[in-house]
Design an enzyme around this catalytic site. Structure first.
Site, mmCIF file in Angstrom:
data_model
loop_
_atom_site.group_PDB
_atom_site.id
_atom_site.type_symbol
_atom_site.label_atom_id
_atom_site.label_comp_id
_atom_site.label_asym_id
_atom_site.label_seq_id
_atom_site.Cartn_x
_atom_site.Cartn_y
_atom_site.Cartn_z
ATOM 1 N N CYS A 114 0.707 -1.372 0.089
ATOM 2 C CA CYS A 114 0.021 0.081 0.012
ATOM 3 C C CYS A 114 0.704 1.431 0.229
ATOM 4 O O CYS A 114 1.384 1.570 -1.058
ATOM 5 C CB CYS A 114 -1.058 0.118 1.145
ATOM 6 S SG CYS A 114 -2.547 1.063 0.811
ATOM 7 N N HIS A 210 -3.696 -5.727 1.811
ATOM 8 C CA HIS A 210 -3.479 -6.062 3.414
ATOM 9 C C HIS A 210 -4.142 -7.492 3.555
ATOM 10 O O HIS A 210 -4.370 -8.509 2.797
ATOM 11 C CB HIS A 210 -4.335 -4.982 4.025
ATOM 12 C CG HIS A 210 -3.853 -3.795 3.793
ATOM 13 N ND1 HIS A 210 -2.868 -3.037 4.321
ATOM 14 C CD2 HIS A 210 -4.730 -2.705 2.891
ATOM 15 C CE1 HIS A 210 -2.770 -1.976 3.735
ATOM 16 N NE2 HIS A 210 -3.563 -1.613 3.045
#
Length: 260
Positions: A114, A210
C-alpha cells in the site's frame, strides 16, 4: 536513542522447540510504527514464524526514521500507512534511497504494501496536482483521487493464487515495461480498469493487499523466504509445514468471491 537492534518475535515454533540450525536470515521491517496499519505487521511475524518452522533462525530488524540502516539485509518488508505516516518517513526514506536501490538491484526480496508500494514507485501525484517523487524502484505512478477502492481481492500471480483485502484511494498506473505483481480475478487492483494489481521488478513486490497478506498465502511467503534464504545461506532447505488451515481458508475465499 533510536537504533535498529534486532528483535525476535515470539512464535509458536520457538515455544515448541523447533530446531533452527540452517542459518540466520535477516529481515528488515521498514517503519513499523508509522507504516503498519491494517495488520501489516503480521507479515513480519509470519516470515519469522515460517523461518523457524523451516529450521532457520530469523533476525528481525525494526528500522525507524533516523536510525542507522542494518548492515545485513536478506529480506525487506514495509506496510501501509496514513498520509501523516508517509510524511514522517519521507526524509529517512530519501536518506536510505541509494541503499534500498542497491539492494533491489542485487535481487534482495522485498514486499511493499500500500503506502510503501506507492513510495517505492516513481511518484505520487496528489489530488491537488502536486507531484511527490518516489524511490523509482518500481516503475509505477500513483494519482490520488476521491474514490476509494475497498474490498476483497483474488489475484493470479507468479506465486500462484493470492487473496487479500484492498483499501486505497490512490490509482496506480504501470509504466512501460513494468510487470504487475498479479492479474485481478476479483477486486479493483491498481486502478480498477486495467486488470493489474501491484508491480514486480527483480524480486521487489509492491501490492495493495492487506490482510495481512502473507499468513493467508503460504506460497507467497515461502517464495520470498526461499529467495532470502538463498541469499543468506546459499540454499533453501524447507521443512515440512502444515498449511492445511491456511490453504483451506484461501480456497474458500477464492471460491466464494469468484461465484459472486
Amino acid at each position: 536513542m533510536s537504533t535498529s537492534s534486532p528483535t525476535l518475535p515470539v512464535d509458536v515454533a520457538a515455544l515448541a522447540g523447533v530446531p533452527a540450525d540452517k542459518g540466520e536470515v535477516h529481515v528488515v521491517h521498514l517503519y513499523p510504527r508509522e507504516m503498519s496499519i491494517y495488520g501489516d505487521l503480521g507479515n513480519t511475524r509470519c516470515l519469522a514464524a515460517r523461518l523457524r518452522w523451516h529450521g532457520y533462525s530469523p533476525v528481525v530488524h525494526d528500522h525507524h526514521p533516523g536510525a542507522p540502516f542494518p548492515r545485513r539485509v536478506d529480506l525487506v518488508v514495509g506496510g501501509g500507512g496514513q498520509d501523516s505516516g508517509q510524511v514522517r518517513v519521507q526524509h529517512d526514506l530519501a536518506v536510505q534511497a541509494d541503499r534500498l536501490r542497491e539492494l533491489a538491484a542485487e535481487g534482495v526480496p522485498m514486499l511493499m504494501i500500500c503506502g510503501m508500494y506507492q513510495l517505492f514507485g516513481e511518484a505520487f501525484i496528489t489530488v491537488e496536482g502536486v507531484r511527490l517523487p518516489g524511490l523509482g524502484i518500481l516503475g509505477v505512478t500513483t494519482r490520488g483521487n476521491r474514490t476509494r477502492m475497498i474490498g476483497p481481492v483474488v489475484l493470479e500471480t507468479g506465486f500462484g493464487p493470492v487473496v487479500g483485502y484492498e483499501n486505497h484511494s490512490g490509482s496506480t498506473e504501470l509504466g512501460a515495461g513494468q510487470a504487475p505483481f498479479g492479474r485481478v480475478r476479483h477486486g479493483s487492483g491498481n486502478n480498477g480498469t486495467d486488470g493489474t494489481e501491484g508491480a514486480r521488478t527483480h524480486n521487489v513486490v509492491g501490492s495493495y493487499l492487506h490482510g495481512p497478506v502473507l499468513p493467508a498465502n503460504p506460497a507467497l511467503a515461502d517464495g520470498l523466504l526461499s529467495l532470502a534464504a538463498r541469499r543468506a545461506t546459499g540454499g533453501w532447505a524447507p521443512g515440512t509445514v502444515d498449511d492445511t488451515l491456511a490453504l483451506e481458508a484461501q480456497g474458500r475465499q477464492i471460491r466464494r468471491l469468484l461465484r459472486s
